[in-house]
Design a protein around this motif. Sequence first.
Motif, PDB file in Angstrom:
ATOM      1  N   SER A  91       0.781  -1.005   0.378  1.00 24.19           N
ATOM      2  CA  SER A  91      -0.360  -0.082   0.735  1.00 24.19           C
ATOM      3  C   SER A  91       0.680   1.132   0.087  1.00 24.19           C
ATOM      4  O   SER A  91       0.293   2.475   0.216  1.00 24.19           O
ATOM      5  CB  SER A  91      -0.539  -0.211   1.298  1.00 24.19           C
ATOM      6  N   GLY A  92       2.457   0.801   0.088  1.00 20.14           N
ATOM      7  CA  GLY A  92       3.155   2.225  -0.028  1.00 20.14           C
ATOM      8  C   GLY A  92       3.825   2.927   1.263  1.00 20.14           C
ATOM      9  O   GLY A  92       3.984   3.769   1.129  1.00 20.14           O
ATOM     10  N   PRO A 104       3.341  11.736  -1.187  1.00 21.16           N
ATOM     11  CA  PRO A 104       2.453  10.641  -1.506  1.00 21.16           C
ATOM     12  C   PRO A 104       2.538  10.290  -3.415  1.00 21.16           C
ATOM     13  O   PRO A 104       2.258  10.864  -4.559  1.00 21.16           O
ATOM     14  CB  PRO A 104       1.167  11.304  -0.779  1.00 21.16           C
ATOM     15  N   GLY A 105       1.889   8.854  -3.325  1.00 21.02           N
ATOM     16  CA  GLY A 105       1.676   8.941  -4.261  1.00 21.02           C
ATOM     17  C   GLY A 105       3.282   7.550  -5.659  1.00 21.02           C
ATOM     18  O   GLY A 105       3.325   7.230  -6.047  1.00 21.02           O
ATOM     19  N   PHE A 107       5.237   5.525  -3.814  1.00 19.72           N
ATOM     20  CA  PHE A 107       5.314   4.149  -4.338  1.00 19.72           C
ATOM     21  C   PHE A 107       3.939   3.606  -5.481  1.00 19.72           C
ATOM     22  O   PHE A 107       4.110   2.860  -6.165  1.00 19.72           O
ATOM     23  CB  PHE A 107       4.802   3.470  -3.207  1.00 19.72           C
ATOM     24  N   GLU A 108       3.594   4.896  -6.553  1.00 17.11           N
ATOM     25  CA  GLU A 108       2.074   3.951  -7.379  1.00 17.11           C
ATOM     26  C   GLU A 108       2.994   4.053  -8.726  1.00 17.11           C
ATOM     27  O   GLU A 108       1.879   3.526  -9.765  1.00 17.11           O
ATOM     28  CB  GLU A 108       1.431   5.296  -7.652  1.00 17.11           C
ATOM     29  N   GLU A 109       4.060   4.553  -8.372  1.00 15.86           N
ATOM     30  CA  GLU A 109       4.675   4.199  -9.308  1.00 15.86           C
ATOM     31  C   GLU A 109       5.839   3.396 -10.094  1.00 15.86           C
ATOM     32  O   GLU A 109       6.781   2.657  -8.928  1.00 15.86           O
ATOM     33  CB  GLU A 109       5.430   5.360 -10.283  1.00 15.86           C
ATOM     34  N   THR A 113      10.601   7.319 -11.227  1.00 17.03           N
ATOM     35  CA  THR A 113       9.993   8.068 -10.763  1.00 17.03           C
ATOM     36  C   THR A 113       9.800   9.195 -11.770  1.00 17.03           C
ATOM     37  O   THR A 113      10.800   9.610 -13.227  1.00 17.03           O
ATOM     38  CB  THR A 113      10.133   9.219  -9.694  1.00 17.03           C
ATOM     39  N   ARG A 146       8.102  -3.351  -2.031  1.00 13.94           N
ATOM     40  CA  ARG A 146       8.081  -2.276  -3.058  1.00 13.94           C
ATOM     41  C   ARG A 146       9.727  -1.816  -1.959  1.00 13.94           C
ATOM     42  O   ARG A 146       9.606  -1.523  -0.919  1.00 13.94           O
ATOM     43  CB  ARG A 146       7.563  -1.126  -3.133  1.00 13.94           C
TER      44      ARG A 146
END
Length: 470
Positions: A91-92, A104-105, A107-109, A113, A146
């Motif tokens: 979930s990061g 924020p965000g 770890f969504e990539e 980066t 991750r």
Amino acid sequence: MSRFRVLFKSTAVRLSALYILLFAICAATLVFYVTAMSERLLTGQIRDAVRQEVEQVQRAYDTGGMNLLLRTMERRARQPGANLYIIAGPSGDILAGNVASVEPGVFEEIGWTSAPFAYQRYTDGGGVERRHRAIANIFVLDNGLRILIGRDLGDPERFRLLVRQALMIALAIMGLGAIIIWFAIGRNALKRIDRMSDASKKIMAGDLSQRLPVGGSGDEFDRLSMSLNTMLERIEKLNEGLRQVSDNIAHDLKTPLTRLRNKAADALDMGDGETRRVALEGIISESDQLIRTFNALLMISRVEAGSVAAEMSPVELSAIVSDSAELYEPAAEEAGLGLSSSIEPDVEVQGNRELIGQAIFNLLDNAIKYSSDTQGAGVVSLKLARRPDGICLSVVDHGPGVPADRRDDVVKRFVRLDESRSKPGTGLGLSLVEAVMELHNGRLELSDTDPDKPEQRGLTVSMIFPAQAA
């Protein structure tokens, strides 16, 4: 203020301002280009270093599993100037690492980066939020964790700012120097133009002896001043010649005109037809002499004005001199003189045949006229030869000669030495010869034929033509 307006109206200052503007644009473009290229180079080096870190960490996980991966990342994280190492859940959420938080965000990539992100270190504190920026590569383990390995961008940014600051300071110094030089050059140019303007005003007021200032640097102003000064010198000489001609005409032609008038009046009172005829012939002779005088003046004016320059062409000087010698040989014999000639063959000059011939006639006339009364003078010589400094045509006599201190005077119009007053003439012969030589870019030289004989030194008149190109 008005002085600055005048300064900015000058072409030199305007060109300088345009140059400074273009220089500033080029320099600013160079600054941004250099800093961007420097940042790109450093970023590329960071990516290469991070990529190697990722490969080593993945290799550690593949060979030793999670334990070896944790030990490897912990060991690397403790090194001075370490990279960013983070282990995050699916979930990061940050589970371990040397970074307190990331924006924020991130770890969504997966992979690199897309843009630099902000993060906070454990050492940041003191109630003041301090954020740093970094780029990172993120990969996912087979257990869903991750892994983020990144590099702080502080060093490349500081380097970019340092390079930009240094270039901006250098640009500012160069700009300031350019402005100072611009004002110095503009001020100096304005002063020189002012001096030229002052000299021009005096010249326009009638003082033709004034000359435009020449600084001696040989720049555009000096070349312009020298050209204009040459023109002014020419104008002054022409004006002086005109004034001299006017004065001489007034003095020298007054006497023959008065004599002509008296002869005409006497002829009216003469009752005898034969006597009146003789008197009228004398009047005609006087009139012919006046006409010859004015014709000579007109020819000198035409030559000095350069109106016959278009009639210049290659002429064989040897033939002209030979014809002149042949033509004047009877006149010399009639005066009891001999006429010898020494003529180098095939000598050619660029010139006007009629003017050169007239100049030779004038010199032979003078030589025969002033040698005829000299006891034992004997011979008038006509010589033509090539010399290192040009082509020399000389007429040599053994008459009374001309004193050295009067040689500049005898080439002036209507100037005749006292010893010559008893001889017929107008005082225009040598003036025409000098004008002809100036037209042919040559020079006229007068010298003694026999310097060791003060009473009979003779005169050698030399026409020096420029040598013809081979």
